[in-house]
Design a protein around this motif. Structure first.
Motif, PDB file in Angstrom:
ATOM      1  N   ARG A  24       0.830  -1.194   0.000  1.00 32.28           N
ATOM      2  CA  ARG A  24       0.000   0.000   0.000  1.00 32.28           C
ATOM      3  C   ARG A  24       0.868   1.249   0.000  1.00 32.28           C
ATOM      4  NH1 ARG A  24      -4.405  -0.364   4.335  1.00 32.28           N
ATOM      5  NH2 ARG A  24      -2.789   0.239   5.809  1.00 32.28           N
ATOM      6  N   ILE A  50      -3.385   3.618  -2.691  1.00 35.10           N
ATOM      7  CA  ILE A  50      -3.454   2.526  -3.655  1.00 35.10           C
ATOM      8  C   ILE A  50      -2.859   1.282  -3.014  1.00 35.10           C
ATOM      9  CG2 ILE A  50      -1.289   3.284  -4.760  1.00 35.10           C
ATOM     10  CD1 ILE A  50      -2.421   2.150  -7.393  1.00 35.10           C
ATOM     11  N   LEU A  72      -2.620  -0.022 -14.012  1.00 29.56           N
ATOM     12  CA  LEU A  72      -3.927   0.618 -13.909  1.00 29.56           C
ATOM     13  C   LEU A  72      -4.494   0.965 -15.275  1.00 29.56           C
ATOM     14  CD1 LEU A  72      -3.727   2.956 -10.772  1.00 29.56           C
ATOM     15  CD2 LEU A  72      -4.875   0.781 -10.998  1.00 29.56           C
ATOM     16  N   TRP A  86     -13.925   4.980  -3.700  1.00 34.17           N
ATOM     17  CA  TRP A  86     -12.944   3.930  -3.942  1.00 34.17           C
ATOM     18  C   TRP A  86     -13.197   3.273  -5.285  1.00 34.17           C
ATOM     19  CZ3 TRP A  86     -13.422  -1.398  -4.418  1.00 34.17           C
ATOM     20  CH2 TRP A  86     -14.595  -2.003  -3.946  1.00 34.17           C
ATOM     21  N   VAL A 106      -8.135   1.318  -5.081  1.00 31.75           N
ATOM     22  CA  VAL A 106      -7.694   2.705  -5.005  1.00 31.75           C
ATOM     23  C   VAL A 106      -8.723   3.509  -4.213  1.00 31.75           C
ATOM     24  CG1 VAL A 106      -7.078   4.770  -6.304  1.00 31.75           C
ATOM     25  CG2 VAL A 106      -6.556   2.504  -7.249  1.00 31.75           C
TER      26      VAL A 106
END
Length: 320
Positions: A24, A50, A72, A86, A106
């Motif tokens: 994270r 993230i 991503l 989120w 995220v």
């Protein structure tokens, strides 16, 4: 649910917190006002967290697919309440079909306040002892002076304006719904939250035997029923916790898979098992007069140096 290939306009500022053991990263930056479709000019401070989501067992034979794809490649907004959002993110376009919960999770807070920035920054902690006198002189006034905006997102859920499709149980006393920490798919990391409707019930200190034992027992029984009916989790498969100090002062109970380890949120001092709280309140049954047991207890817990109580509580330690 909206799908967007990228977070348009985000400008990186600085890293707030690195947590490699949790896969994270938390960063601070800005979005233009257009990110929230606002007409005012100027940038909006934003925190982005993230983290890697859990990898399902059924994809273990293709953890490292030999395929191109940008990090991503796809994002899908899963939920939005007040300033909290989120997203599920995918490392490659084909991942959306293979892993519906996303490759990464995220979280976004926008616009982020100075309180949020301090909360998610790296900080040292100390253990403090909170006597009943210190609570009444320092902690209770601090809680009373907090602006209503801090729990606006809670009220929006309770009043039916947000996240209604996620609610798993609702009564006149409380609701149960998934916590935003959970990816909504991985049962081993199941994380639900029970939020009471009574706005005067702010923290553990406000619990009273003559008013709240029944409420807490009902939360326990309904959480067990929801987990068993929806995911086949039997009695003993849930850990129910009350935090003190809590992250927000509207009373709530954390409900997690008993096999899930979530680090600091289960640390001794901060996390109080619901079962133990009920047992302590039962010691007061039959004695309605006088202060309740959670008014009389001295509580010891960790407090980060960025917490709003840190300075006053540190100074008060010479008294206890």
């Amino acid at each position: 649910m909206n799908v967007t290939p990228k977070l348009d306009g985000f400008v990186f500022g600085r890293i707030l917190l690195e947590e490699p053991e949790k896969c994270r990263l938390t960063v601070l930056g800005t979005f233009p006002a257009s990110f929230l479709s606002q007409s005012n000019s100027g940038d909006l401070p934003a925190i982005i967290r993230i983290e890697k989501t859990a990898i399902p067992v059924d994809v273990s034979n293709r953890i490292f697919p030999d395929q191109p794809g940008a990090f991503l490649n796809q994002l899908k907004c899963m939920e939005s309440t007040d300033i909290y959002m989120w997203f599920a993110g995918w490392l490659a376009s084909t991942s959306m079909e293979r892993q519906p919960q996303g490759d990464v999770k995220v979280n976004i807070i926008c616009p982020a306040t100075e309180v949020h920035i301090r909360k998610y920054s790296k900080q040292n902690s100390i253990l403090v002892r909170e006597t009943p006198d210190i609570y009444h002189r320092i902690v209770q006034p601090y809680i009373s002076e907090l602006p209503p905006e801090r729990t606006k997102w809670v009220i929006e859920i309770l009043e039916g304006r947000k996240e209604q499709s996620k609610i798993l149980f609702s009564s006149s006393d409380f609701i149960i719904l998934p916590d935003m920490k959970w990816d909504l798919h991985t049962i081993s990391s199941l994380y639900l939250i029970a939020i009471v409707r009574d706005e005067t019930l702010r923290s553990l200190r406000d619990l009273r035997a003559n008013r709240h034992i029944s409420l807490l027992k009902t939360i326990r029984s309904e959480a067990l029923a929801v987990a068993q009916e929806r995911w086949g989790i039997e009695r003993g498969g849930l850990r129910m916790l009350i935090h003190y100090q809590p992250s927000y002062y509207h009373f709530h109970v954390h409900i997690v898979n008993s096999n899930y380890e979530v680090g600091m949120s289960m640390i001794v001092g901060q996390a109080h098992l619901l079962e133990d709280v009920i047992s302590l309140l039962e010691l007061d049954e039959g004695t309605p007069d006088g202060p309740g047991i959670f008014e009389r207890l001295t509580l010891t817990y960790g407090l980060g140096e960025q917490h709003g109580l840190y300075t006053a509580m540190t100074a008060a330690q010479t008294e206890s």
